[in-house]
Design an enzyme around this catalytic site. Structure first.
Site, PDB file in Angstrom:
ATOM      1  N   ASP A  76       0.873  -1.182   0.000  1.00 11.12           N
ATOM      2  CA  ASP A  76       0.000   0.000   0.000  1.00 11.12           C
ATOM      3  C   ASP A  76       0.907   1.227   0.000  1.00 11.12           C
ATOM      4  O   ASP A  76       2.130   1.087  -0.146  1.00 11.12           O
ATOM      5  CB  ASP A  76      -0.925  -0.048   1.236  1.00 11.12           C
ATOM      6  CG  ASP A  76      -2.254   0.688   1.006  1.00 11.12           C
ATOM      7  OD1 ASP A  76      -2.234   1.800   0.433  1.00 11.12           O
ATOM      8  OD2 ASP A  76      -3.299   0.150   1.403  1.00 11.12           O
ATOM      9  N   ASN A  79       2.763   5.459   4.025  1.00 10.13           N
ATOM     10  CA  ASN A  79       2.186   5.820   5.321  1.00 10.13           C
ATOM     11  C   ASN A  79       1.280   4.714   5.855  1.00 10.13           C
ATOM     12  O   ASN A  79       1.327   4.352   7.042  1.00 10.13           O
ATOM     13  CB  ASN A  79       1.405   7.134   5.179  1.00 10.13           C
ATOM     14  CG  ASN A  79       0.807   7.579   6.492  1.00 10.13           C
ATOM     15  OD1 ASN A  79       1.519   7.781   7.470  1.00 10.13           O
ATOM     16  ND2 ASN A  79      -0.516   7.705   6.530  1.00 10.13           N
ATOM     17  N   THR A 129       5.126 -16.954  -6.800  1.00  5.38           N
ATOM     18  CA  THR A 129       5.484 -18.136  -7.588  1.00  5.38           C
ATOM     19  C   THR A 129       4.367 -18.530  -8.558  1.00  5.38           C
ATOM     20  O   THR A 129       4.581 -19.323  -9.462  1.00  5.38           O
ATOM     21  CB  THR A 129       5.839 -19.328  -6.678  1.00  5.38           C
ATOM     22  OG1 THR A 129       4.817 -19.437  -5.687  1.00  5.38           O
ATOM     23  CG2 THR A 129       7.166 -19.111  -6.001  1.00  5.38           C
TER      24      THR A 129
HETATM   25  O1  C5P Z   1       0.848 -26.376   1.762  1.00  3.64           O
HETATM   26  P1  C5P Z   1       2.151 -25.848   1.307  1.00  3.64           P
HETATM   27  O2  C5P Z   1       3.367 -26.532   1.925  1.00  3.64           O
HETATM   28  O3  C5P Z   1       2.258 -25.707  -0.179  1.00  3.64           O
HETATM   29  O4  C5P Z   1       2.125 -24.382   1.940  1.00  3.64           O
HETATM   30  C1  C5P Z   1       3.084 -23.445   1.713  1.00  3.64           C
HETATM   31  C2  C5P Z   1       2.710 -22.156   2.396  1.00  3.64           C
HETATM   32  O5  C5P Z   1       3.583 -21.147   1.918  1.00  3.64           O
HETATM   33  C3  C5P Z   1       1.292 -21.658   2.091  1.00  3.64           C
HETATM   34  O6  C5P Z   1       0.843 -20.917   3.223  1.00  3.64           O
HETATM   35  C4  C5P Z   1       1.498 -20.751   0.907  1.00  3.64           C
HETATM   36  O7  C5P Z   1       0.537 -19.748   0.819  1.00  3.64           O
HETATM   37  C5  C5P Z   1       2.857 -20.152   1.216  1.00  3.64           C
HETATM   38  N1  C5P Z   1       3.593 -19.656   0.069  1.00  3.64           N
HETATM   39  C6  C5P Z   1       3.940 -20.435  -1.012  1.00  3.64           C
HETATM   40  N2  C5P Z   1       4.644 -19.932  -2.056  1.00  3.64           N
HETATM   41  C7  C5P Z   1       5.025 -18.672  -2.021  1.00  3.64           C
HETATM   42  C8  C5P Z   1       4.702 -17.861  -0.944  1.00  3.64           C
HETATM   43  C9  C5P Z   1       3.987 -18.387   0.091  1.00  3.64           C
HETATM   44  O8  C5P Z   1       3.622 -21.599  -1.058  1.00  3.64           O
HETATM   45  N3  C5P Z   1       5.741 -18.206  -3.023  1.00  3.64           N
END
Ligand code: C5P
Length: 244
Positions: A76, A79, A129
């Site tokens: 965002d 501030n 990702t």
């Molecule tokens: O269930 P899993 O092991 O895939 O969960 C991975 C966690 O990491 C989830 O909370 C997901 O939202 C988070 N996450 C991810 N990839 C990212 C950023 C966050 O899988 N690039």
């Protein structure tokens, strides 16, 4: 590290493991956390659980002695983000995510706001990702995702951010370019586990060997028939790789 692994002793808590509490409400989240007492010291609370339960869930976890990673991916104006970071500092959450694409001014404001007693350590998210080259191009970024990850990470580091959430594919490059960064890696799958919707996965040992400081594990533990046993198997794999 204080890990014991003699004979058939249970692996003890490894401070590098973070379990993602991706649940819609507090009940199953706290039930899982309780079942992992002594194995996992960190829990990640994301938007789903946080928007359902608010700061009460953070309080419950902290009351039990757990450390909290609050994954809100703030993005965002400077501030507003600074004020949100100050609110998070009141909760005792120790890790908090912000989007690097918010830019240098937003990141600097977040860093300044986090620099209070008990303020959270900030982790920048670079390119989600879920974004491939076509998704990124649709937002006006013509570069390959890997190049944009590095550009955003270096910009965030120059703005005072010292931690990053990165995929297993990116961890080695980030470790090389930003040697002192804290690198937190999701998408961890033990050998033989279901990959689910994750694309860039790594085993616990491979992610640590590539330079990860923390591993975020969700479904391989949360959806396991026996979550404590699943955590134990992951801890055993992690023990083979000492903290760097
Ligand atoms: O269930 P899993 O092991 O895939 O969960 C991975 C966690 O990491 C989830 O909370 C997901 O939202 C988070 N996450 C991810 N990839 C990212 C950023 C966050 O899988 N690039």
């Amino acid at each position: 590290m204080g890990l014991c692994h003699h004979g058939n002793m249970e692996p003890t808590l490894d401070p590098r493991l973070i379990v993602a509490l991706d649940f819609p409400e507090a009940g199953p989240a706290l039930d899982l956390a309780d079942r992992l007492t002594g194995r996992c010291g960190w829990f990640k609370v994301g938007l789903e659980l946080y928007l359902a339960e608010g700061n009460a869930i953070l309080h419950e976890l902290r009351q039990r002695g757990f450390s909290v990673f609050l994954d809100l991916k703030l993005h965002d104006i400077p501030n507003t983000v600074a004020r949100a970071v100050r609110s998070v500092a009141e909760t005792g959450a120790e890790l908090l995510t912000v989007h690097a694409s918010g830019g240098p001014a937003m990141l600097a404001a977040a860093v300044e706001a986090a620099a209070v007693t008990n303020g959270p350590k900030l982790l920048a998210v670079t390119v989600l990702t879920s974004m491939d080259r076509a998704q990124l191009a649709a937002t006006g970024v013509a570069d390959a995702p890997a190049d944009q990850v590095l550009r955003l990470a270096e910009m965030a580091a120059a703005s005072g951010i010292s931690g990053f959430v990165a995929s297993a594919e990116e961890v080695a490059t980030l470790r090389r370019k930003l040697p002192s960064a804290v690198l937190v890696i999701p998408g961890i799958r033990p050998a033989g586990a279901a990959i689910g919707d994750q694309k860039r996965t790594a085993t616990p040992a491979a992610a640590l060997a590539a330079g990860a400081d923390y591993l975020v594990v969700g479904r391989p533990i949360t959806q396991a028939a026996d979550p404590a046993a699943a955590a134990r198997a992951i801890l055993e794999e992690m023990q083979g790789v000492p903290a760097g």
